[in-house]
Write a protein that holds these residues in place. Structure first.
Motif, PDB file in Angstrom:
ATOM      1  N   MET A  35      35.666  59.906 -62.043  1.00  0.00           N
ATOM      2  CA  MET A  35      34.222  59.816 -61.828  1.00  0.00           C
ATOM      3  C   MET A  35      33.894  58.884 -60.661  1.00  0.00           C
ATOM      4  O   MET A  35      32.938  59.111 -59.913  1.00  0.00           O
ATOM      5  CB  MET A  35      33.535  59.317 -63.097  1.00  0.00           C
ATOM      6  N   ILE A  36      34.686  57.837 -60.485  1.00  0.00           N
ATOM      7  CA  ILE A  36      34.430  56.881 -59.401  1.00  0.00           C
ATOM      8  C   ILE A  36      34.664  57.520 -58.032  1.00  0.00           C
ATOM      9  O   ILE A  36      33.932  57.248 -57.074  1.00  0.00           O
ATOM     10  CB  ILE A  36      35.301  55.622 -59.588  1.00  0.00           C
ATOM     11  N   VAL A  37      35.673  58.381 -57.934  1.00  0.00           N
ATOM     12  CA  VAL A  37      36.014  58.956 -56.618  1.00  0.00           C
ATOM     13  C   VAL A  37      35.261  60.242 -56.310  1.00  0.00           C
ATOM     14  O   VAL A  37      35.406  60.783 -55.205  1.00  0.00           O
ATOM     15  CB  VAL A  37      37.531  59.214 -56.518  1.00  0.00           C
ATOM     16  N   ILE A  38      34.466  60.746 -57.246  1.00  0.00           N
ATOM     17  CA  ILE A  38      33.755  62.010 -57.007  1.00  0.00           C
ATOM     18  C   ILE A  38      32.921  61.984 -55.731  1.00  0.00           C
ATOM     19  O   ILE A  38      32.991  62.914 -54.915  1.00  0.00           O
ATOM     20  CB  ILE A  38      32.903  62.382 -58.238  1.00  0.00           C
ATOM     21  N   PRO A  39      32.094  60.947 -55.475  1.00  0.00           N
ATOM     22  CA  PRO A  39      31.310  60.962 -54.231  1.00  0.00           C
ATOM     23  C   PRO A  39      32.166  60.936 -52.968  1.00  0.00           C
ATOM     24  O   PRO A  39      31.713  61.374 -51.910  1.00  0.00           O
ATOM     25  CB  PRO A  39      30.454  59.688 -54.343  1.00  0.00           C
ATOM     26  N   MET A  40      33.371  60.413 -53.070  1.00  0.00           N
ATOM     27  CA  MET A  40      34.250  60.356 -51.904  1.00  0.00           C
ATOM     28  C   MET A  40      34.909  61.702 -51.619  1.00  0.00           C
ATOM     29  O   MET A  40      35.322  61.976 -50.495  1.00  0.00           O
ATOM     30  CB  MET A  40      35.345  59.293 -52.128  1.00  0.00           C
ATOM     31  N   VAL A  41      35.010  62.546 -52.650  1.00  0.00           N
ATOM     32  CA  VAL A  41      35.683  63.837 -52.509  1.00  0.00           C
ATOM     33  C   VAL A  41      34.685  64.950 -52.218  1.00  0.00           C
ATOM     34  O   VAL A  41      34.923  65.807 -51.354  1.00  0.00           O
ATOM     35  CB  VAL A  41      36.481  64.161 -53.788  1.00  0.00           C
ATOM     36  N   PHE A  42      33.566  64.946 -52.927  1.00  0.00           N
ATOM     37  CA  PHE A  42      32.566  65.998 -52.769  1.00  0.00           C
ATOM     38  C   PHE A  42      31.449  65.523 -51.842  1.00  0.00           C
ATOM     39  O   PHE A  42      31.302  64.344 -51.555  1.00  0.00           O
ATOM     40  CB  PHE A  42      31.998  66.400 -54.123  1.00  0.00           C
ATOM     41  N   GLY A  43      30.633  66.467 -51.401  1.00  0.00           N
ATOM     42  CA  GLY A  43      29.554  66.149 -50.479  1.00  0.00           C
ATOM     43  C   GLY A  43      28.331  65.578 -51.177  1.00  0.00           C
ATOM     44  O   GLY A  43      28.284  65.453 -52.405  1.00  0.00           O
ATOM     45  N   PRO A  44      27.285  65.264 -50.382  1.00  0.00           N
ATOM     46  CA  PRO A  44      26.049  64.684 -50.953  1.00  0.00           C
ATOM     47  C   PRO A  44      25.372  65.610 -51.960  1.00  0.00           C
ATOM     48  O   PRO A  44      24.811  65.128 -52.953  1.00  0.00           O
ATOM     49  CB  PRO A  44      25.166  64.466 -49.720  1.00  0.00           C
ATOM     50  N   TYR A  45      25.415  66.919 -51.715  1.00  0.00           N
ATOM     51  CA  TYR A  45      24.746  67.845 -52.633  1.00  0.00           C
ATOM     52  C   TYR A  45      25.376  67.777 -54.023  1.00  0.00           C
ATOM     53  O   TYR A  45      24.675  67.671 -55.038  1.00  0.00           O
ATOM     54  CB  TYR A  45      24.819  69.265 -52.084  1.00  0.00           C
ATOM     55  N   ALA A  46      26.713  67.847 -54.076  1.00  0.00           N
ATOM     56  CA  ALA A  46      27.398  67.767 -55.367  1.00  0.00           C
ATOM     57  C   ALA A  46      27.150  66.418 -56.037  1.00  0.00           C
ATOM     58  O   ALA A  46      27.014  66.336 -57.262  1.00  0.00           O
ATOM     59  CB  ALA A  46      28.896  67.993 -55.173  1.00  0.00           C
ATOM     60  N   THR A  47      27.070  65.361 -55.232  1.00  0.00           N
ATOM     61  CA  THR A  47      26.806  64.025 -55.789  1.00  0.00           C
ATOM     62  C   THR A  47      25.437  63.985 -56.462  1.00  0.00           C
ATOM     63  O   THR A  47      25.287  63.412 -57.548  1.00  0.00           O
ATOM     64  CB  THR A  47      26.876  62.969 -54.673  1.00  0.00           C
TER      65      THR A  47
END
Length: 323
Positions: A35-47
């Motif tokens: 969950m912590i690395v999700i914004p680093m892997v996916f783009g702003p829309y997915a975030t």
């Protein structure tokens, strides 16, 4: 007569994998790291979408205390969501309050609303309680639509996003981590409550109010405690929702929102914290994953929900699964 072994279920295999505290803590650590690395892997829309799922998780956890723990059917839970959002919106834009100072006021407003509505109505049972909560939700929305201080139908705009020790919480990734932290706190509180003396009282009241009362449990007071705690969850979710979008309107707190929160609880499994979390993510992510289907996506999503209810009538996380 020969006896055949029972067919193993997927949840039985999961229970085996998580049958010790060490394994469960390891699984939680891995999930938290992901969950912590999700914004680093996916783009702003997915975030943004996953942030919305985390918001639904917070609200579903609060409604789960009311519906899953205490067995109260609440069809107007969006009212407490609105109370928190409008309290923050009014105090920050009209009176110039700092956001962090408005949170205790949002919680207090939700507690007062919970006592006013829950005090006289929690003596009712079954369908009567559902009707009263439905009416309460609509009263709050219609009131917000007609008062000057709430901006009437246009709502409130220009809600300032907060600062925390020099950190301006403004970007989508900032709010992602804020809602992730709130969801973790909400889960911890829910777990502690479920294992407390009050949590056991909720369980007794949910299964048999008369027997619980015969054991010396004040059923009205116990149900009111669940209703108020659920209201606090809703108001905190509404407070951060308001500063995340910087604008609120009555349309954001309709009966449809209450049904979505309730759907997350029932679909995931009432009273089961992992199930409620899964239900919240399914309700939010399901339509997004089917976006390529255009106008057909809601039909396909509804059929998927029907299949889940047919094959998993107790929810995604069934009664026999470990929390």
């Amino acid at each position: 007569m020969a006896q055949f072994p029972e067919r193993p279920s997927a949840w039985g295999g999961l229970a085996t994998l998580l049958d010790t505290p060490t394994k469960r803590w390891a699984a939680i650590a891995v999930l938290l790291a992901l969950m912590i690395v999700i914004p680093m892997v996916f783009g702003p829309y997915a975030t943004v979408i996953i942030t919305n799922a985390l918001l639904y998780t917070i609200l579903a956890l609060g409604l789960n205390i009311v519906v899953g723990y205490a067995g109260l059917l609440d069809l107007g839970y969006a009212a407490f969501f609105a109370v928190g959002a409008y309290t923050v919106g009014i105090l920050t834009t009209t009176f110039g309050w700092n956001f962090w100072a408005t949170i205790p006021m949002a919680v207090l407003a939700a507690v007062v609303a919970g006592i006013i509505i829950g005090g006289p109505t929690l003596r009712l049972r079954s369908d009567y309680l559902a009707i009263v909560t439905l009416g309460f939700g609509e009263i709050v929305r219609i009131t917000a639509r007609n008062l000057e201080i709430t901006g009437k139908a246009s709502g409130i705009i220009g809600i300032e996003q907060p600062w925390l020790f020099g950190w301006h919480i403004a970007r989508p990734v900032d709010f992602y981590y804020v809602f992730l932290a709130l969801a973790i706190i909400g889960i911890i509180v829910s777990v502690r409550l479920s294992r407390s003396r009050l949590g056991r009282a909720w369980l007794y009241v949910r299964h048999d109010e008369d027997a619980a009362e015969a054991m010396g449990i004040d059923r009205v007071r116990v149900k009111l405690a669940a209703y108020i705690i659920g209201a606090i969850y809703g108001s905190i979710g509404g407070a951060f929702f308001a500063v995340n979008f910087t604008a609120i309107s009555p349309q954001s707190f309709s009966f449809q929102q209450s049904t979505l929160f309730l759907m997350a609880v029932i679909l995931g499994g009432m009273g089961k914290i992992p199930g409620v979390i899964l239900g919240a993510f399914v309700v939010v992510l399901g339509p997004e994953l089917l976006r390529d289907l255009g106008s057909w996506r809601y039909l396909v999503f509804a059929l998927g929900l029907l299949l889940i209810m047919l094959f998993r009538p107790s929810g995604i996380w069934p009664a026999g699964a470990k929390r």
